[in-house]
Design a protein around this motif. Sequence first.
Motif, PDB file in Angstrom:
ATOM      1  N   LEU A 172       9.157  61.214 -19.763  1.00  0.00           N
ATOM      2  CA  LEU A 172       8.001  60.364 -19.460  1.00  0.00           C
ATOM      3  C   LEU A 172       7.803  60.217 -17.955  1.00  0.00           C
ATOM      4  O   LEU A 172       6.682  60.326 -17.445  1.00  0.00           O
ATOM      5  N   ILE A 180       2.510  58.256 -19.742  1.00  0.00           N
ATOM      6  CA  ILE A 180       3.018  56.959 -20.189  1.00  0.00           C
ATOM      7  C   ILE A 180       1.895  56.126 -20.793  1.00  0.00           C
ATOM      8  O   ILE A 180       2.049  55.508 -21.855  1.00  0.00           O
ATOM      9  N   LYS A 183       0.910  57.351 -24.237  1.00  0.00           N
ATOM     10  CA  LYS A 183       1.851  56.921 -25.271  1.00  0.00           C
ATOM     11  C   LYS A 183       1.663  55.455 -25.614  1.00  0.00           C
ATOM     12  O   LYS A 183       1.772  55.067 -26.789  1.00  0.00           O
ATOM     13  N   HIS A 213       7.662  51.485 -24.344  1.00  0.00           N
ATOM     14  CA  HIS A 213       6.769  52.220 -23.455  1.00  0.00           C
ATOM     15  C   HIS A 213       6.147  51.302 -22.398  1.00  0.00           C
ATOM     16  O   HIS A 213       5.878  51.744 -21.269  1.00  0.00           O
TER      17      HIS A 213
END
Length: 242
Positions: A172, A180, A183, A213
């Motif tokens: 990531l 990022i 996601k 996340h």
Amino acid sequence: MTNVSNEIKEQLSLEQVVEHIRWSDGLVPAIVQDAKTRQVLMMAYMNRESLKLSLESGETWFWSRSRQELWHKGATSGNVQTITSLKYDCDGDTLLVEVKPNGPACHTGAVTCFHNEIVGLPEQSADQASGNSSTATSSASSESRFEVLAELESVIAERERERPEGAYTTYLFDKGVDKILKKIGEEASETIIAAKNKDNDELRLEVSDLMYHLLVLLQERKLPLDDIMSELSRRHERPRRD
């Protein structure tokens, strides 16, 4: 010499300190404690050289019995421990090292190495029977119930620094903020679907993914989780509107 060693030298020289300690095969156990929270963080061993390095540098150094070498706590992870006080007990066979930690003490990412609680003690059972405490699975105090978030934040920060090959978090950070954010959007959508489906098992998983996340995003933007908590606290303190 740091303030730590100077304070000790006012009372005893390093040579005198060494003589006051009862070494066992050249080693002495050192208990490391957070100087602010008083939480016991870890236990390791020091020999004469690591004690000398600890005093001179103001950071913890230990002797690894498995690797048979000196090791500087946090040298690779960045989780160094700045010493604020160093004492030995009445028998001279144990050291107490009070520190200001710069990250978790445990290699697992936990704040303390002592995170495996043994439950079922008589006093715990008596408290539960009298209704003074909750069950073992929900007995965490308000101060520690969100500790896993702080631990996860530290692990994510370590992943960004060290970029271990094959780690998803490394992937990531390598891809950057756009990946990022993508996601986060995906996990938010899946959270909505799970909630609409009234599937709490799925919702638990999706919310966990979303929060992970979000923590990665905060680390990428160098926005500490503490700042988010402070903002929530400020909002909570605002007077309610009728």
